[in-house]
Design a protein around this motif. Structure first.
Motif, mmCIF file in Angstrom:
data_model
loop_
_atom_site.group_PDB
_atom_site.id
_atom_site.type_symbol
_atom_site.label_atom_id
_atom_site.label_comp_id
_atom_site.label_asym_id
_atom_site.label_seq_id
_atom_site.Cartn_x
_atom_site.Cartn_y
_atom_site.Cartn_z
ATOM 1 N N ALA A 171 0.825 -1.209 0.000
ATOM 2 C CA ALA A 171 0.000 0.000 0.000
ATOM 3 C C ALA A 171 0.863 1.264 0.000
ATOM 4 C CB ALA A 171 -0.929 -0.004 1.210
ATOM 5 N N ILE A 172 1.956 1.237 0.764
ATOM 6 C CA ILE A 172 2.853 2.394 0.803
ATOM 7 C C ILE A 172 3.502 2.610 -0.561
ATOM 8 C CG2 ILE A 172 5.048 3.234 1.746
ATOM 9 C CD1 ILE A 172 4.233 1.894 4.404
ATOM 10 N N THR A 173 3.963 1.520 -1.177
ATOM 11 C CA THR A 173 4.578 1.625 -2.497
ATOM 12 C C THR A 173 3.610 2.220 -3.509
ATOM 13 O OG1 THR A 173 5.985 -0.290 -2.040
ATOM 14 C CG2 THR A 173 5.697 0.337 -4.355
ATOM 15 N N PHE A 174 2.376 1.706 -3.488
ATOM 16 C CA PHE A 174 1.373 2.231 -4.417
ATOM 17 C C PHE A 174 1.082 3.699 -4.126
ATOM 18 C CE2 PHE A 174 -3.030 3.291 -5.379
ATOM 19 C CZ PHE A 174 -3.078 3.002 -6.733
ATOM 20 N N SER A 175 0.967 4.064 -2.828
ATOM 21 C CA SER A 175 0.654 5.442 -2.457
ATOM 22 C C SER A 175 1.752 6.393 -2.921
ATOM 23 C CB SER A 175 0.469 5.554 -0.942
ATOM 24 O OG SER A 175 -0.593 4.745 -0.495
ATOM 25 N N ILE A 176 3.016 5.995 -2.725
ATOM 26 C CA ILE A 176 4.135 6.844 -3.148
ATOM 27 C C ILE A 176 4.158 6.984 -4.668
ATOM 28 C CG2 ILE A 176 6.656 7.000 -3.269
ATOM 29 C CD1 ILE A 176 6.755 5.728 -0.491
ATOM 30 N N PHE A 177 3.955 5.857 -5.355
ATOM 31 C CA PHE A 177 3.931 5.901 -6.826
ATOM 32 C C PHE A 177 2.806 6.811 -7.320
ATOM 33 C CE2 PHE A 177 2.061 4.274 -10.775
ATOM 34 C CZ PHE A 177 3.154 4.389 -11.638
ATOM 35 N N ALA A 178 1.620 6.664 -6.706
ATOM 36 C CA ALA A 178 0.482 7.477 -7.123
ATOM 37 C C ALA A 178 0.720 8.955 -6.817
ATOM 38 C CB ALA A 178 -0.785 6.997 -6.418
ATOM 39 N N PHE A 179 1.353 9.245 -5.663
ATOM 40 C CA PHE A 179 1.631 10.631 -5.297
ATOM 41 C C PHE A 179 2.666 11.229 -6.238
ATOM 42 C CE2 PHE A 179 3.395 13.817 -2.136
ATOM 43 C CZ PHE A 179 2.319 14.668 -2.249
ATOM 44 N N LYS A 180 3.680 10.439 -6.563
ATOM 45 C CA LYS A 180 4.702 10.915 -7.505
ATOM 46 C C LYS A 180 4.088 11.188 -8.867
ATOM 47 C CE LYS A 180 9.283 9.733 -9.296
ATOM 48 N NZ LYS A 180 10.390 8.723 -9.276
ATOM 49 N N ARG A 181 3.190 10.316 -9.302
ATOM 50 C CA ARG A 181 2.507 10.516 -10.579
ATOM 51 C C ARG A 181 1.645 11.773 -10.546
ATOM 52 N NH1 ARG A 181 -1.778 6.195 -13.257
ATOM 53 N NH2 ARG A 181 -1.975 7.219 -15.289
ATOM 54 N N LEU A 182 0.987 12.000 -9.402
ATOM 55 C CA LEU A 182 0.176 13.208 -9.246
ATOM 56 C C LEU A 182 1.043 14.457 -9.358
ATOM 57 C CD1 LEU A 182 -2.479 14.711 -8.396
ATOM 58 C CD2 LEU A 182 -1.706 14.402 -6.029
ATOM 59 N N LEU A 183 2.193 14.464 -8.663
ATOM 60 C CA LEU A 183 3.087 15.617 -8.714
ATOM 61 C C LEU A 183 3.546 15.878 -10.136
ATOM 62 C CD1 LEU A 183 5.334 15.129 -5.552
ATOM 63 C CD2 LEU A 183 3.169 16.331 -5.775
ATOM 64 N N HIS A 184 3.875 14.802 -10.855
ATOM 65 C CA HIS A 184 4.333 14.957 -12.237
ATOM 66 C C HIS A 184 3.242 15.583 -13.101
ATOM 67 C CE1 HIS A 184 6.315 14.113 -16.032
ATOM 68 N NE2 HIS A 184 5.223 13.480 -16.442
ATOM 69 N N ARG A 185 2.006 15.099 -12.946
ATOM 70 C CA ARG A 185 0.905 15.633 -13.737
ATOM 71 C C ARG A 185 0.632 17.098 -13.407
ATOM 72 N NH1 ARG A 185 -3.783 10.918 -14.089
ATOM 73 N NH2 ARG A 185 -2.648 9.539 -15.508
ATOM 74 N N LEU A 186 0.767 17.464 -12.120
ATOM 75 C CA LEU A 186 0.545 18.846 -11.742
ATOM 76 C C LEU A 186 1.621 19.761 -12.320
ATOM 77 C CD1 LEU A 186 -0.558 18.507 -8.010
ATOM 78 C CD2 LEU A 186 -1.991 19.027 -9.980
ATOM 79 N N HIS A 187 2.872 19.271 -12.300
ATOM 80 C CA HIS A 187 3.964 20.062 -12.885
ATOM 81 C C HIS A 187 3.758 20.248 -14.380
ATOM 82 C CE1 HIS A 187 6.596 20.838 -9.559
ATOM 83 N NE2 HIS A 187 6.661 19.554 -9.221
ATOM 84 N N VAL A 188 3.335 19.157 -15.051
ATOM 85 C CA VAL A 188 3.104 19.226 -16.494
ATOM 86 C C VAL A 188 1.956 20.190 -16.809
ATOM 87 C CG1 VAL A 188 2.329 17.935 -18.510
ATOM 88 C CG2 VAL A 188 4.049 16.951 -16.988
ATOM 89 N N ALA A 189 0.873 20.076 -16.031
ATOM 90 C CA ALA A 189 -0.282 20.932 -16.265
ATOM 91 C C ALA A 189 0.083 22.396 -16.034
ATOM 92 C CB ALA A 189 -1.431 20.525 -15.359
ATOM 93 N N HIS A 190 0.869 22.654 -14.998
ATOM 94 C CA HIS A 190 1.268 24.033 -14.692
ATOM 95 C C HIS A 190 2.184 24.567 -15.770
ATOM 96 C CE1 HIS A 190 2.265 27.618 -12.598
ATOM 97 N NE2 HIS A 190 3.506 27.256 -12.315
ATOM 98 N N ALA A 191 3.106 23.697 -16.263
ATOM 99 C CA ALA A 191 4.016 24.141 -17.317
ATOM 100 C C ALA A 191 3.253 24.452 -18.594
ATOM 101 C CB ALA A 191 5.047 23.042 -17.564
#
Length: 209
Positions: A189-209
């Protein structure tokens, strides 16, 4: 619908913020308990871990530092747990008590999603800082709601396994199997949560850029 600009620290920086607090609030109390139980006895081990938790809160209050919500929850839980354990003197009830509490917490996680106030978001903010602009973002709100649901079922699964082992196995077998099972379930669950959070951060950075 437009969203405010998003500025986020790197994931490694967020992890560095979280690790010291996890060590103090989760790992250290377990180490104190098991160390005292090995060197002293069961009841003194209970007293030692209670003292540890309240000492951490007291030290922060004296220094004027904000006390995380998780520390207050831990203090309340360990007080009730120690009181019952002193009264019964049974290791089974000592280990079952927190599992019953965890089941209640899992239900609170589910209710928090229904109320649109996911508890994982509150607990996350105890360990890391996220800008208010980020917390208002629709993707972030959906992420915390879904992760809260995930952890509600993870907590429920861990508690169910732990209670079954405590009732049917010896103390040594219980500690070995319970630790292994919880580590596997929580680790995934922790691995999935970190992966999902990292993916979220990436998408937010891309959207902001």
């Amino acid at each position: 619908m437009s969203h405010p600009p998003v500025t986020l620290p790197r994931l490694t920086a967020l992890v560095r913020q979280a690790i010291p607090r996890l060590l103090e609030g989760v790992v250290a109390p377990l180490a104190v308990f098991y160390g005292a139980m090995t060197l002293l006895d069961f009841k003194l081990a209970l007293a030692a871990v209670v003292v540890w938790v309240y000492a951490g809160i007291g030290w922060r209050l004296l220094r004027g530092v904000r006390v995380p919500a998780t520390m207050f929850l831990a203090a309340i839980a360990i007080t009730a747990r120690a009181a019952v354990a002193f009264w019964t003197g049974s290791w089974v009830w000592f280990f079952i008590q927190p599992e019953l509490g965890t089941i209640c917490i899992s239900m609170a996680f589910l209710a928090s999603v229904r109320l649109n106030k996911p508890l994982v978001q509150k607990l996350t903010l105890d360990y890391i800082h996220l800008p208010s602009a980020v917390l208002r973002h629709e993707r972030v709100r959906r992420f915390f709601a879904r992760i809260t649901l995930l952890w509600a079922f993870v907590l429920l699964a861990n508690s169910t396994v732990s209670i079954w082992l405590a009732v049917h196995e010896s103390l040594g077998t219980f500690m070995l199997l319970r630790t292994s099972a919880v580590a596997v379930i929580s680790g995934l669950a922790i691995t999935f949560s970190i992966f999902a959070f990292k993916r979220l951060l990436h998408r937010l950075h891309v959207a902001h850029a």
